[in-house]
Design a protein around this motif. Sequence first.
Motif, PDB file in Angstrom:
ATOM      1  N   LYS A   1     -32.841  55.038  72.533  1.00  0.00           N
ATOM      2  CA  LYS A   1     -31.670  54.411  73.137  1.00  0.00           C
ATOM      3  C   LYS A   1     -30.929  55.368  74.071  1.00  0.00           C
ATOM      4  O   LYS A   1     -30.549  54.990  75.182  1.00  0.00           O
ATOM      5  CB  LYS A   1     -30.711  53.925  72.043  1.00  0.00           C
ATOM      6  CG  LYS A   1     -31.342  53.056  70.973  1.00  0.00           C
ATOM      7  CD  LYS A   1     -31.951  51.786  71.550  1.00  0.00           C
ATOM      8  CE  LYS A   1     -32.597  50.936  70.461  1.00  0.00           C
ATOM      9  NZ  LYS A   1     -33.252  49.725  71.024  1.00  0.00           N
ATOM     10  N   ILE A   2     -30.693  56.593  73.626  1.00  0.00           N
ATOM     11  CA  ILE A   2     -29.844  57.505  74.399  1.00  0.00           C
ATOM     12  C   ILE A   2     -30.592  58.719  74.928  1.00  0.00           C
ATOM     13  O   ILE A   2     -30.024  59.508  75.697  1.00  0.00           O
ATOM     14  CB  ILE A   2     -28.646  57.987  73.559  1.00  0.00           C
ATOM     15  CG1 ILE A   2     -29.103  58.868  72.400  1.00  0.00           C
ATOM     16  CG2 ILE A   2     -27.839  56.804  73.041  1.00  0.00           C
ATOM     17  CD1 ILE A   2     -27.972  59.511  71.636  1.00  0.00           C
ATOM     18  N   GLY A   3     -31.853  58.897  74.527  1.00  0.00           N
ATOM     19  CA  GLY A   3     -32.627  60.040  75.007  1.00  0.00           C
ATOM     20  C   GLY A   3     -32.904  61.057  73.916  1.00  0.00           C
ATOM     21  O   GLY A   3     -32.204  61.132  72.912  1.00  0.00           O
ATOM     22  N   ARG A   4     -33.953  61.845  74.145  1.00  0.00           N
ATOM     23  CA  ARG A   4     -34.386  62.825  73.142  1.00  0.00           C
ATOM     24  C   ARG A   4     -33.607  64.144  73.246  1.00  0.00           C
ATOM     25  O   ARG A   4     -33.267  64.764  72.236  1.00  0.00           O
ATOM     26  CB  ARG A   4     -35.872  63.175  73.310  1.00  0.00           C
ATOM     27  CG  ARG A   4     -36.759  62.125  73.961  1.00  0.00           C
ATOM     28  CD  ARG A   4     -37.115  60.994  73.070  1.00  0.00           C
ATOM     29  NE  ARG A   4     -38.124  60.143  73.695  1.00  0.00           N
ATOM     30  CZ  ARG A   4     -38.292  58.873  73.413  1.00  0.00           C
ATOM     31  NH1 ARG A   4     -37.515  58.287  72.518  1.00  0.00           N
ATOM     32  NH2 ARG A   4     -39.233  58.163  74.004  1.00  0.00           N
ATOM     33  N   LYS A   5     -33.374  64.579  74.474  1.00  0.00           N
ATOM     34  CA  LYS A   5     -32.903  65.945  74.722  1.00  0.00           C
ATOM     35  C   LYS A   5     -31.625  66.286  73.971  1.00  0.00           C
ATOM     36  O   LYS A   5     -31.568  67.295  73.252  1.00  0.00           O
ATOM     37  CB  LYS A   5     -32.705  66.146  76.226  1.00  0.00           C
ATOM     38  CG  LYS A   5     -32.002  67.447  76.593  1.00  0.00           C
ATOM     39  CD  LYS A   5     -31.814  67.572  78.100  1.00  0.00           C
ATOM     40  CE  LYS A   5     -30.921  68.736  78.454  1.00  0.00           C
ATOM     41  NZ  LYS A   5     -30.788  68.914  79.929  1.00  0.00           N
ATOM     42  N   TRP A   6     -30.592  65.459  74.102  1.00  0.00           N
ATOM     43  CA  TRP A   6     -29.292  65.849  73.558  1.00  0.00           C
ATOM     44  C   TRP A   6     -29.226  65.770  72.042  1.00  0.00           C
ATOM     45  O   TRP A   6     -28.458  66.491  71.400  1.00  0.00           O
ATOM     46  CB  TRP A   6     -28.179  65.030  74.210  1.00  0.00           C
ATOM     47  CG  TRP A   6     -27.885  65.564  75.577  1.00  0.00           C
ATOM     48  CD1 TRP A   6     -28.228  65.012  76.773  1.00  0.00           C
ATOM     49  CD2 TRP A   6     -27.231  66.801  75.880  1.00  0.00           C
ATOM     50  NE1 TRP A   6     -27.837  65.818  77.813  1.00  0.00           N
ATOM     51  CE2 TRP A   6     -27.209  66.925  77.306  1.00  0.00           C
ATOM     52  CE3 TRP A   6     -26.668  67.820  75.122  1.00  0.00           C
ATOM     53  CZ2 TRP A   6     -26.648  68.017  77.951  1.00  0.00           C
ATOM     54  CZ3 TRP A   6     -26.105  68.910  75.763  1.00  0.00           C
ATOM     55  CH2 TRP A   6     -26.104  69.001  77.160  1.00  0.00           C
ATOM     56  N   ILE A   7     -30.066  64.934  71.442  1.00  0.00           N
ATOM     57  CA  ILE A   7     -30.121  64.911  69.980  1.00  0.00           C
ATOM     58  C   ILE A   7     -30.680  66.239  69.462  1.00  0.00           C
ATOM     59  O   ILE A   7     -30.136  66.855  68.539  1.00  0.00           O
ATOM     60  CB  ILE A   7     -30.976  63.735  69.478  1.00  0.00           C
ATOM     61  CG1 ILE A   7     -30.305  62.396  69.860  1.00  0.00           C
ATOM     62  CG2 ILE A   7     -31.196  63.818  67.977  1.00  0.00           C
ATOM     63  CD1 ILE A   7     -31.139  61.178  69.516  1.00  0.00           C
ATOM     64  N   ILE A   8     -31.776  66.690  70.085  1.00  0.00           N
ATOM     65  CA  ILE A   8     -32.406  67.949  69.665  1.00  0.00           C
ATOM     66  C   ILE A   8     -31.484  69.131  69.926  1.00  0.00           C
ATOM     67  O   ILE A   8     -31.315  70.019  69.073  1.00  0.00           O
ATOM     68  CB  ILE A   8     -33.754  68.131  70.383  1.00  0.00           C
ATOM     69  CG1 ILE A   8     -34.721  67.017  69.971  1.00  0.00           C
ATOM     70  CG2 ILE A   8     -34.347  69.507  70.071  1.00  0.00           C
ATOM     71  CD1 ILE A   8     -36.003  66.978  70.779  1.00  0.00           C
ATOM     72  N   MET A   9     -30.861  69.172  71.098  1.00  0.00           N
ATOM     73  CA  MET A   9     -29.979  70.289  71.434  1.00  0.00           C
ATOM     74  C   MET A   9     -28.762  70.335  70.500  1.00  0.00           C
ATOM     75  O   MET A   9     -28.312  71.413  70.101  1.00  0.00           O
ATOM     76  CB  MET A   9     -29.511  70.177  72.883  1.00  0.00           C
ATOM     77  CG  MET A   9     -30.627  70.317  73.918  1.00  0.00           C
ATOM     78  SD  MET A   9     -31.566  71.850  73.788  1.00  0.00           S
ATOM     79  CE  MET A   9     -33.165  71.232  73.219  1.00  0.00           C
TER      80      MET A   9
END
Length: 555
Positions: A311-319
Motif C-alpha cells: 500500500k505505502i511502499g517497502r523502503k520506509w517500513i524497512i528504514m
Amino acid sequence: MATSGNQGAKDGVTVGRKDGMVIGAASVGTVFEWYDFYLYGSLATYITHHFFSGVNETTGYIFALLAFAAGFAVRPFGALVFGRLGDLWGRKNTFLVTMLLMGLSTFVVGLLPSYEQIGIIAPIALVAMRLIQGLALGGEYGGAATYVAEHAPANRRGLYTSFIQITATFGLFLSLIVILGTRHVIGEDAFKEYGWRIPFLISVLLLGVSLWIRLQLSESPSFQKMIDEGKGSKQPLTDSFARWGNLKIVILALVGLTAGQAVVWYTGQFYALFFLEKMLKVDGGLTNGLVAISLLIGTPFFVLFGWLSDKIGRKWIIMTGCILACLTYFPLFKSLTVAANPQLAAAVAAAPVTVVADPADCSFQFDPVGKTVFNTSCDLAKSYLAKAGVTYTNAAAPAGTVAQVRIGETVLPSFAGDTMDKAAFKDRKKAWEAELGAALKTAGYPAKADSALVNKPLVVGILTLLVIYVTMVYGPIAAMLVEMFPTNIRYTSMSLPYHIGNGWFGGFLPTTAFAMVAATGNIYYGLWYPIVVAGVTAVMGILFLKETKDVDIEA
C-alpha cells in the motif's frame, strides 16, 4: 503494469489455494534454515561439551560459535553457485537441490560421534556439515523469494513474499517446541548426554514432507516466459557483477538494505535469547519459553508489514525498523536486565565492579589449543568475572601494579600468579576465587537469575517489541529485492547481497558481540555492532534507495 500468477486473486483479500501451495512449497526451505539455526544456537552449550571438549570451556564455547558462524561465512558463495544455476536451470530445480542438501546436513549433525569417541575428526565433521548447509542456504532464500514473487499478482508481492518470513519464524518456533518437548520427556540429564541429538534427527521428517511438496510445483511463469522468448542470460555472474549498472544496485542492496535488516533480525530473535541465558543467567528452559511466546505474538506482523508495503511502499517500513532499533536497543536491553534479573540490576547499581589493572598485564583470553594458563593478576580477575557473568568497567593502573577488583566500596587485590610455581598457584587461585565469589555474593550479585523474580510479562513485552522491529525490516524485504533486478539475472543478483548481509553481517553478530562484551566487561557493549550497522543502512537507504513497489518485474 505487467502482472503474473493467479489473476483471479489480484484484487481479492485472501490467498487462493493454488497460490497457497506456491507460497507454502517455496517457504519450507526457510523452515529448515531457521530450524537448524535456532537448534545450533540454542544447543551451543551441548555442542561445546560433545565436540570441543579437548579445549578449555571458554575456548570451546568460542569455537562452537565460530562453527556456527562458518555456515554463514560460505552462504555468499552458495548464492553465487546456486543463484547462477537458478537463472540458467530454473527456480524449481535449483531449490530442490538446495533443500536436499540442507536437510541431510542438519540430520547428519545428530549422528556425528563426539570428540571423546573420534577425537579431532568430530569437530571437523561438524564444521563440514555447517559448510554444506551454508552453501545450500546461499541458494535457498533467493530461489524461494523469486519463485513466490514471480507467481504473485503485481499489487500483492509484499503480502505473498511476507509469508516466507513467517515460515522463517515458524522454523525457530518449531525448534523451541522440539527442544522443550524433548527435555520434558527424557529429562535434563538424558538431554545433555544424548537427547540434544533428537531435534536434529527429527529434521528428516520435515525434509521428506518438504521434498514431496516441492516436487508438485511447476516452474515460475516469469522464468518460463523468459525462456520461451529466448531472453535468458547465458552468463548470469558476468551480467550481475561485471556490469556497473547492475553491480551498483547489488552494492546498494547490501549496504542500504540487507546489512541493517540482518543485524536487526539476529539481535531481535537470537542475540536476545543469548543475552537472557548467558549474560543474565536466566534458566534455559524459561528463556526458550519466553522467546517462544514473543515469537508467537510477533509473527503476524510479518504479514501486516508485507501487506502494508503493497500500500505505502517497502523502503520506509524497512528504514523505520532500522532507525527504531538504533534509538531503542540500549534502553530495551537495560530494561530487560531489570525485568529478567532484578537482583543483578540492583547489585550493578548499588555496587558496580571495576577492574583496576596495568593494561600490559591484561591478555586477550583466546587459546586455540586450550593449553595457555592466564595467570597474570589482571587475567585472573577478568576471567573469573566473565565466567560469573558480572559486568565490570576497566580502569588503568600504573605499570607493574597488581590488579584490584573493586566491588562498590570493597577492594579485593588480585595476585601475580605468573610468579608462582604450579602447585602454589593452584592453591592460591582457589582461595582467591572463593574470596571474590563471597565478596560478590555479599554485594548482592546472584550466581543465576531467580526464576520466581523474573517479571515474565515485561520480558515477553520487550522481546515482542524486538520481534516487531524484525518484522518491519524483514517482512517487505523479499519483494523489494526481487523488484530491484531483471528476471534473467534476478536469482543471482538478489541472492548475493541478501546472503552477504544475513550470512556475514548477521551470522557473525553473536561471535562479534560476544567478543566485544568479553573485551570490555560491559554486557551491553556488543549492542554497538547492530546499532552501527543498522544506522549505516538507514542513512544509505534513505539517501540512495528508490521505492520499488510499482516496478514491473517482467519489463
